[in-house]
Motif scaffolding. Structure first.
Motif, PDB file in Angstrom:
ATOM      1  N   GLU A 159     -11.032  -4.807   4.002  1.00 42.91           N
ATOM      2  CA  GLU A 159     -11.993  -4.094   3.162  1.00 42.91           C
ATOM      3  C   GLU A 159     -13.165  -3.562   3.982  1.00 42.91           C
ATOM      4  N   ARG A 160     -12.980  -3.497   5.304  1.00 38.49           N
ATOM      5  CA  ARG A 160     -13.988  -2.911   6.195  1.00 38.49           C
ATOM      6  C   ARG A 160     -13.380  -1.763   6.980  1.00 38.49           C
ATOM      7  N   GLY A 161     -12.288  -1.213   6.485  1.00 41.22           N
ATOM      8  CA  GLY A 161     -11.577  -0.172   7.207  1.00 41.22           C
ATOM      9  C   GLY A 161     -12.335   1.146   7.228  1.00 41.22           C
ATOM     10  N   VAL A 162     -11.832   2.038   8.059  1.00 42.97           N
ATOM     11  CA  VAL A 162     -12.436   3.358   8.237  1.00 42.97           C
ATOM     12  C   VAL A 162     -11.887   4.311   7.179  1.00 42.97           C
ATOM     13  N   PRO A 163     -12.734   5.061   6.481  1.00 45.63           N
ATOM     14  CA  PRO A 163     -12.217   6.066   5.538  1.00 45.63           C
ATOM     15  C   PRO A 163     -11.434   7.144   6.275  1.00 45.63           C
ATOM     16  N   VAL A 164     -10.263   7.477   5.751  1.00 45.80           N
ATOM     17  CA  VAL A 164      -9.447   8.543   6.325  1.00 45.80           C
ATOM     18  C   VAL A 164      -8.888   9.394   5.195  1.00 45.80           C
ATOM     19  N   GLU A 165      -8.458  10.588   5.554  1.00 52.46           N
ATOM     20  CA  GLU A 165      -7.698  11.418   4.637  1.00 52.46           C
ATOM     21  C   GLU A 165      -6.234  11.268   5.000  1.00 52.46           C
ATOM     22  N   PHE A 166      -5.422  10.914   4.009  1.00 51.83           N
ATOM     23  CA  PHE A 166      -4.020  10.581   4.249  1.00 51.83           C
ATOM     24  C   PHE A 166      -3.186  11.278   3.181  1.00 51.83           C
ATOM     25  N   PHE A 167      -2.385  12.235   3.590  1.00 50.38           N
ATOM     26  CA  PHE A 167      -1.629  13.055   2.648  1.00 50.38           C
ATOM     27  C   PHE A 167      -2.558  13.709   1.619  1.00 50.38           C
ATOM     28  N   GLY A 168      -3.736  14.127   2.088  1.00 47.05           N
ATOM     29  CA  GLY A 168      -4.678  14.807   1.210  1.00 47.05           C
ATOM     30  C   GLY A 168      -5.427  13.898   0.256  1.00 47.05           C
ATOM     31  N   ARG A 169      -5.251  12.595   0.406  1.00 44.16           N
ATOM     32  CA  ARG A 169      -5.913  11.622  -0.468  1.00 44.16           C
ATOM     33  C   ARG A 169      -6.808  10.708   0.369  1.00 44.16           C
ATOM     34  N   LYS A 170      -7.760  10.073  -0.298  1.00 43.77           N
ATOM     35  CA  LYS A 170      -8.633   9.148   0.400  1.00 43.77           C
ATOM     36  C   LYS A 170      -7.937   7.800   0.581  1.00 43.77           C
ATOM     37  N   SER A 171      -8.086   7.242   1.775  1.00 46.45           N
ATOM     38  CA  SER A 171      -7.539   5.931   2.071  1.00 46.45           C
ATOM     39  C   SER A 171      -8.458   5.262   3.086  1.00 46.45           C
ATOM     40  N   ARG A 172      -8.137   4.043   3.432  1.00 48.40           N
ATOM     41  CA  ARG A 172      -8.884   3.317   4.469  1.00 48.40           C
ATOM     42  C   ARG A 172      -7.870   2.670   5.396  1.00 48.40           C
ATOM     43  N   MET A 173      -8.136   2.732   6.684  1.00 49.70           N
ATOM     44  CA  MET A 173      -7.254   2.127   7.671  1.00 49.70           C
ATOM     45  C   MET A 173      -8.077   1.330   8.671  1.00 49.70           C
ATOM     46  N   PRO A 174      -7.490   0.284   9.252  1.00 47.82           N
ATOM     47  CA  PRO A 174      -8.240  -0.558  10.182  1.00 47.82           C
ATOM     48  C   PRO A 174      -8.642   0.202  11.438  1.00 47.82           C
ATOM     49  N   ALA A 175      -9.871  -0.050  11.890  1.00 50.97           N
ATOM     50  CA  ALA A 175     -10.382   0.603  13.100  1.00 50.97           C
ATOM     51  C   ALA A 175     -10.050  -0.183  14.355  1.00 50.97           C
TER      52      ALA A 175
END
Length: 288
Positions: free
Chosen positions: A202-218
């Motif tokens: 729950e501390r991941g980096v905001p990313v755009e993924f397939f045009g949607r908002k997501s979070r992935m580990p940094a």
């Protein structure tokens, strides 16, 4: 009841590891294929989430096309488990012989430079098989695993991956600072592989993924910045009996960990879009 359920799950995995590897492979394949079809027919919460995630990947798919993709995806997911229960019995020739690679020189050249290598990958196909392949071709893997409950089940998975030649560090609950240990492995010229398409902290980096908002580990990007080790995304897919590993170009460090994580997400999306049936994502990943 929760404790009873945990013990039941642990017992089920113990029985599977004991029994599945003793059955003829065609029998196991038939059983796991039927199990996948049954799970899809039941249409539980995991299947519904899987369908929703695949609908984002293939927004133009018709209902029938999406149904077919979900069925193929669940068969792929159950293939992962079938292989998980049998991989420890595979000999080195089979582990290596069932892997084909694309752009492998990107990995080998980076490793030969002596600064260590970080490989970030999504939940595609069988990353345990990929880790076993790497170790048997001269690049033993250090990785991180989510601590499972009960503890005995987590220990089973650590032992399973250790038997495949991987060093597994728990994501939480360890006295060791995982980031520091991985940095040490990289400074010694090691190979770190991290599954990095879903944020567990729950501390991941905001990313755009397939045009949607997501979070992935940094973590992969931060390790690269800290140690100077190159970060190479990899995506996997099944092709008949083989596992295919595609190594994408190393991620530039410009822009820091946030920008690097977005570039990883872009590489993941490329591989997932090409082989969505092998993306085993039955959990929530899109935040909107």
């Amino acid at each position: 009841m929760d404790g009873l359920r945990q013990r039941s799950v642990d017992l089920a995995f113990a029985l599977a590891w004991a029994l599945v590897r003793r059955l003829p492979e065609p029998v196991v394949t038939w059983l796991f294929t039927r199990a996948a079809d049954f799970v899809v027919k039941r249409d539980g919460s995991g299947v519904r989430r899987f369908r929703a995630n695949l609908a984002v990947v293939r927004p133009a798919a018709t209902a029938d096309e999406l149904d077919a993709l979900v069925s193929a995806g669940m068969r792929s997911y159950l293939r992962y488990w079938q292989e998980a229960f049998r991989l420890p019995e595979w000999d080195d020739d089979r582990i290596v012989g069932r892997v084909r690679t694309v752009n492998e020189e990107r990995l080998r050249d980076a490793h030969a430079a002596g600064k260590g290598v970080i490989c970030a990958l999504p939940h595609l196909a069988n990353y345990d098989h990929a880790g076993a392949w790497a170790g048997r071709t001269g690049m033993p893997v250090s990785t991180v695993a989510e601590r499972l409950k009960p503890e005995s089940l987590f220990d089973r998975f650590v032992a399973y991956r250790a038997k495949l030649g991987m060093e597994v560090l728990p994501l939480t609950g360890s006295d060791e600072h995982v980031f520091g240990v991985l940095a040490e492995r990289l400074r010694a010229g090691g190979f770190v592989c991290l599954v990095a398409d879903r944020d567990l902290s729950e501390r991941g980096v905001p990313v755009e993924f397939f045009g949607r908002k997501s979070r992935m580990p940094a973590g992969p990007a931060a390790l690269s910045v800290r140690t100077g080790a190159p970060l190479i995304p990899a995506t996997l897919h099944y092709d008949g009996p083989d596992l295919v590993i595609t190594f994408h170009p190393p991620i530039p460090r410009e822009g820091g960990p946030a920008a690097m994580t977005q570039r990883c997400a872009d590489a993941f999306a490329e591989g997932i879009a090409a082989h969505p049936q092998d993306w085993h994502m039955l959990q929530r990943i899109f935040v909107d």
